[in-house]
Design a protein around this motif. Sequence first.
Motif: not given
Length: 406
Positions: A291-294, A336-337, A344-345, A358-361
């Motif tokens: 799910d985190a990968a999706v 919510q999921h 988690e990411l 939301y941002s991620i490196d």
Amino acid sequence: MVGQHGLNLAVDIITTHFGDFVAKVCSCLLHRGSLSLQEIARDTGFSHSRAKNCLLVLIQHNCVQAYSISRGGAPGASPKVVTQYMALFDNILHRLRFTKFLAIVAGEFDDHQCEALIEGLLQHGRLTFEQLVMRATSKPKENEGSTISRDSLRSSLDKLIQAHYVERCPRSEPFISSISEDETPSTRKRGAKSAIQTETLEQQALAAAALLDAERFSGFGDGVLDEKLGGKSLGGNIGEKRKHEELEFDKETQAAINENEVLWRANFEKLVHCLKKKVCVASVRERLSLDAAVVLEAMIESSNQQKPKDNSVTSSLDDILEWVMKRPGGRLMTMQHVRTCLEELKCKSSIGDARALYSIDLGDIVEECLREEVESLVLQRFRISLLWRKRKLRGSCTSSGWIATC
């Protein structure tokens, strides 16, 4: 700063693909930096014609970029414009990834011609549309049972351009303005005094050679006629009809230029971005959850405003949810999921335009993948040594018995 092993690898790649002469010129540029034709000929011991031919091969395959710069001559004399050549280290290493690049395009497009076009550009560096047509129609064995027309090839190339897998080649020889005496020959200072940044001549040359995105990804469908008419109806006015005929001529002329003069090449930025996305998603799927990968893939896909070379990815929660719902496994996920997966990411949250962002490196994920890969190689390389030491400490190790158990 590229290390010695990286430079040696680049030279080995050029040697394998183009031979010793071209590799010697490339090695000269990699180790010494930007040089003129005269300096290359002097350092390699080649004649001017041989050095020039080697440079043309490297330029054809996007491994060298030329640029012009003015150099001061004798006192009172006007500056002299000199053409410099610099090696593109990253583009040389990309040659090892051509098979993966081809697999990316083959997986995204259900069109054999798209795959054939990108294959031709990867193999030959830069080609006109006319050269791509000649290449496609000169393979009778592959074309048995199917007809290839110019229109179908043009349509396939437009698909690749719109998806940013193919781009127009940058300017062949941009001019860099002369450097003042109080600046070093290799760098120019910019910015505030508290945070002085330096920009090398090579960086300036690449920036000057780059096209604007509107021109860089301008395909055959971007006609002159619609832009000049602005979508207006011609009606029955004779003057408007005459203007229409002139614009039709402009459109035909532009089409001829696009087919016979414009050079196209594979866009390494986009292809590397796709590889990076694939690696990051696979790493998250293995380390965290499916799910985190999706959710991560949805973040990357929905962040259209980000340039491929940027590691930072920012997207709104609404856009992420929209892309998540397009995935078979994502349709079962609630808001919510999705939020839980974003936590988690370790995504950073903020508010922009009254929306949750939301941002991620991606660079952090890539670094983690590299660290794990290095650890895996080290453990694999020294596995026998570690097992030997472990058994030796236990005191139950004899050479014959240990070898038998391995």
